[in-house]
Scaffold this motif. Structure first.
Motif, PDB file in Angstrom:
ATOM      1  N   ALA A  93      46.366  36.747  55.533  1.00 29.64           N
ATOM      2  CA  ALA A  93      45.116  36.032  55.276  1.00 29.64           C
ATOM      3  C   ALA A  93      44.050  36.459  56.260  1.00 29.64           C
ATOM      4  CB  ALA A  93      45.346  34.521  55.367  1.00 29.64           C
ATOM      5  N   HIS A  94      42.798  36.501  55.781  1.00 28.22           N
ATOM      6  CA  HIS A  94      41.682  36.701  56.692  1.00 28.22           C
ATOM      7  C   HIS A  94      40.417  36.164  56.062  1.00 28.22           C
ATOM      8  CE1 HIS A  94      40.300  40.216  54.348  1.00 28.22           C
ATOM      9  NE2 HIS A  94      39.201  40.173  55.067  1.00 28.22           N
ATOM     10  N   LEU A  95      39.392  36.045  56.876  1.00 35.20           N
ATOM     11  CA  LEU A  95      38.069  35.630  56.411  1.00 35.20           C
ATOM     12  C   LEU A  95      37.199  36.863  56.242  1.00 35.20           C
ATOM     13  CD1 LEU A  95      37.474  32.508  58.668  1.00 35.20           C
ATOM     14  CD2 LEU A  95      37.677  32.488  56.171  1.00 35.20           C
TER      15      LEU A  95
ATOM     16  N   SER B  72      34.303  34.071  52.638  1.00 39.69           N
ATOM     17  CA  SER B  72      35.374  33.787  51.685  1.00 39.69           C
ATOM     18  C   SER B  72      36.726  34.064  52.328  1.00 39.69           C
ATOM     19  CB  SER B  72      35.227  34.648  50.429  1.00 39.69           C
ATOM     20  OG  SER B  72      34.076  34.297  49.693  1.00 39.69           O
ATOM     21  N   GLY B  73      37.736  33.400  51.848  1.00 34.81           N
ATOM     22  CA  GLY B  73      39.082  33.681  52.298  1.00 34.81           C
ATOM     23  C   GLY B  73      39.718  34.740  51.425  1.00 34.81           C
ATOM     24  N   VAL B  74      40.506  35.592  52.031  1.00 35.05           N
ATOM     25  CA  VAL B  74      41.267  36.610  51.296  1.00 35.05           C
ATOM     26  C   VAL B  74      42.734  36.421  51.634  1.00 35.05           C
ATOM     27  CG1 VAL B  74      41.647  39.072  50.918  1.00 35.05           C
ATOM     28  CG2 VAL B  74      39.332  38.220  51.365  1.00 35.05           C
ATOM     29  N   LEU B  75      43.552  36.348  50.609  1.00 32.09           N
ATOM     30  CA  LEU B  75      44.983  36.120  50.805  1.00 32.09           C
ATOM     31  C   LEU B  75      45.782  37.067  49.926  1.00 32.09           C
ATOM     32  CD1 LEU B  75      47.415  34.478  51.864  1.00 32.09           C
ATOM     33  CD2 LEU B  75      46.992  32.834  50.009  1.00 32.09           C
TER      34      LEU B  75
ATOM     35  N   LEU C 297      44.316  37.232  46.273  1.00 37.48           N
ATOM     36  CA  LEU C 297      43.445  36.108  45.976  1.00 37.48           C
ATOM     37  C   LEU C 297      42.176  36.147  46.805  1.00 37.48           C
ATOM     38  CD1 LEU C 297      46.491  35.092  45.453  1.00 37.48           C
ATOM     39  CD2 LEU C 297      45.533  32.793  45.665  1.00 37.48           C
ATOM     40  N   ARG C 298      41.090  35.675  46.219  1.00 45.37           N
ATOM     41  CA  ARG C 298      39.912  35.295  46.976  1.00 45.37           C
ATOM     42  C   ARG C 298      39.769  33.792  46.848  1.00 45.37           C
ATOM     43  NH1 ARG C 298      34.670  37.299  44.657  1.00 45.37           N
ATOM     44  NH2 ARG C 298      34.567  35.219  43.734  1.00 45.37           N
ATOM     45  N   LEU C 299      39.454  33.132  47.939  1.00 42.99           N
ATOM     46  CA  LEU C 299      39.308  31.686  47.951  1.00 42.99           C
ATOM     47  C   LEU C 299      37.984  31.323  48.606  1.00 42.99           C
ATOM     48  CD1 LEU C 299      42.416  32.525  49.164  1.00 42.99           C
ATOM     49  CD2 LEU C 299      42.804  30.164  48.464  1.00 42.99           C
ATOM     50  N   ASP C 300      37.335  30.296  48.081  1.00 42.58           N
ATOM     51  CA  ASP C 300      36.102  29.796  48.663  1.00 42.58           C
ATOM     52  C   ASP C 300      36.278  28.326  49.017  1.00 42.58           C
ATOM     53  OD1 ASP C 300      34.507  32.161  48.543  1.00 42.58           O
ATOM     54  OD2 ASP C 300      34.285  31.859  46.382  1.00 42.58           O
ATOM     55  N   LYS C 301      35.758  27.948  50.170  1.00 45.00           N
ATOM     56  CA  LYS C 301      35.931  26.589  50.664  1.00 45.00           C
ATOM     57  C   LYS C 301      34.878  25.665  50.068  1.00 45.00           C
ATOM     58  CE  LYS C 301      37.054  24.183  54.954  1.00 45.00           C
ATOM     59  NZ  LYS C 301      37.186  24.356  56.442  1.00 45.00           N
TER      60      LYS C 301
ATOM     61  N   ASP D  46      37.932  40.807  40.833  1.00 47.38           N
ATOM     62  CA  ASP D  46      39.007  41.499  41.529  1.00 47.38           C
ATOM     63  C   ASP D  46      38.791  41.367  43.028  1.00 47.38           C
ATOM     64  OD1 ASP D  46      40.329  44.893  41.312  1.00 47.38           O
ATOM     65  OD2 ASP D  46      40.909  43.173  42.520  1.00 47.38           O
ATOM     66  N   SER D  47      39.745  40.741  43.713  1.00 45.33           N
ATOM     67  CA  SER D  47      39.628  40.566  45.154  1.00 45.33           C
ATOM     68  C   SER D  47      40.273  41.699  45.926  1.00 45.33           C
ATOM     69  CB  SER D  47      40.302  39.250  45.573  1.00 45.33           C
ATOM     70  OG  SER D  47      41.666  39.274  45.259  1.00 45.33           O
ATOM     71  N   SER D  48      40.781  42.701  45.230  1.00 54.45           N
ATOM     72  CA  SER D  48      41.537  43.743  45.905  1.00 54.45           C
ATOM     73  C   SER D  48      40.663  44.627  46.787  1.00 54.45           C
ATOM     74  CB  SER D  48      42.266  44.620  44.880  1.00 54.45           C
ATOM     75  OG  SER D  48      41.353  45.231  44.004  1.00 54.45           O
ATOM     76  N   SER D  49      39.321  44.535  46.643  1.00 50.09           N
ATOM     77  CA  SER D  49      38.462  45.344  47.487  1.00 50.09           C
ATOM     78  C   SER D  49      38.446  44.830  48.920  1.00 50.09           C
ATOM     79  CB  SER D  49      37.036  45.341  46.928  1.00 50.09           C
ATOM     80  OG  SER D  49      36.534  44.019  46.858  1.00 50.09           O
ATOM     81  N   ASP D  50      38.834  43.565  49.130  1.00 49.89           N
ATOM     82  CA  ASP D  50      38.948  43.026  50.478  1.00 49.89           C
ATOM     83  C   ASP D  50      40.265  43.476  51.074  1.00 49.89           C
ATOM     84  OD1 ASP D  50      36.565  41.409  50.780  1.00 49.89           O
ATOM     85  OD2 ASP D  50      37.404  40.151  49.200  1.00 49.89           O
ATOM     86  N   THR D  51      40.226  43.893  52.328  1.00 44.32           N
ATOM     87  CA  THR D  51      41.456  44.307  52.991  1.00 44.32           C
ATOM     88  C   THR D  51      41.864  43.279  54.009  1.00 44.32           C
ATOM     89  OG1 THR D  51      40.193  45.566  54.608  1.00 44.32           O
ATOM     90  CG2 THR D  51      40.981  46.764  52.668  1.00 44.32           C
ATOM     91  N   ILE D  52      43.130  43.241  54.312  1.00 39.61           N
ATOM     92  CA  ILE D  52      43.656  42.284  55.271  1.00 39.61           C
ATOM     93  C   ILE D  52      43.596  42.897  56.656  1.00 39.61           C
ATOM     94  CG2 ILE D  52      45.693  40.976  55.948  1.00 39.61           C
ATOM     95  CD1 ILE D  52      44.393  39.985  53.407  1.00 39.61           C
ATOM     96  N   LYS D  53      42.927  42.227  57.580  1.00 42.92           N
ATOM     97  CA  LYS D  53      42.815  42.721  58.946  1.00 42.92           C
ATOM     98  C   LYS D  53      43.225  41.626  59.911  1.00 42.92           C
ATOM     99  CE  LYS D  53      38.843  45.610  57.723  1.00 42.92           C
ATOM    100  NZ  LYS D  53      37.413  45.869  57.988  1.00 42.92           N
ATOM    101  N   GLY D  54      44.148  41.947  60.793  1.00 40.49           N
ATOM    102  CA  GLY D  54      44.491  41.027  61.852  1.00 40.49           C
ATOM    103  C   GLY D  54      45.224  39.794  61.411  1.00 40.49           C
TER     104      GLY D  54
END
Length: 215
Positions: free
Chosen positions: A148-150, A155-158, A192-196, A29-37
């Protein structure tokens, strides 16, 4: 689209992710990441063929959607090049799954290209729901409010929203069309969580959806 609207209600559980909408993906679950900036532009991108070239010289698969189905991306631009990369690959991940449903191809190379092993398995299962029922998708979806943010780990969060109210399933044999209900639940937030990868591709490693979270 389900019975009657599987785009909204088809539910798949994979690991910690609950998928309830078009484009099956799963994972943590990527929902724990928040979008900032996050900065989103006002441009619109229609769903034509995707570019085969990409930053860093990595060749990406071409993805083409037919006239019978449109995915309209609104505001998918960012002044930060790194965040734009996340937006670009996140967009193509979604488009690859729409194309796989339309082409009746659960083993789509494009879906595999943009997904990790875990999310690819769930996407394949979701696509197969359509192919097993001989269904395709028609109409239009609007994909908007991308953020989107890092994360601190790199990791990327979208997050983004999808309005499916103008999309429908169409049976390939009977031509029967089932419309998506015009309800708030048909507006879904994707997280989404994305990894490069070393090759420079932002692969989706987890995806959750929240029906009704967008307005």
């Amino acid at each position: 689209m389900n019975r009657p609207a599987r785009l909204v209600a088809a539910a798949l559980t994979a690991s910690m992710a609950l998928l309830m909408t078009a484009c099956g993906s799963g994972g943590e679950d990527s929902s724990s990441d928040t979008i900032k900036g996050a900065e989103a532009g006002d441009g619109k991108t229609s769903a034509g063929p995707s570019a085969s070239a990409s930053p860093g010289g990595v060749k990406r698969p071409e993805i083409t959607l037919p006239k019978e189905f449109q995915a309209i991306f609104e505001g998918w631009s960012n002044s930060d090049p790194k965040l734009q990369e996340i937006l670009d690959d996140g967009r193509e991940e979604l488009r690859s799954k729409y194309a796989a449903v339309i082409e009746a191809d659960p083993e789509s190379d494009a879906v595999a290209f943009y997904n990790s092993e875990a999310t690819r398995a769930t996407a394949r299962k979701w696509i197969k729901q359509f192919t097993d029922d001989n269904d395709s998708i028609i109409g239009k979806v609007r994909v908007f409010d991308p953020q989107a943010h890092l994360s601190d780990t790199g990791s990327g969060v979208l997050f983004y929203c999808v309005d499916e109210r103008q999309a429908s399933t169409k049976n390939r044999k009977t031509n029967k069309i089932v419309n998506t209900p015009d309800k708030p639940e048909s507006l879904i937030q994707y997280r989404l969580r994305l990894d490069k990868t070393p090759q420079g591709v932002w692969k989706t490693t987890s995806l959750t959806t929240v029906p009704g979270a967008c307005s």
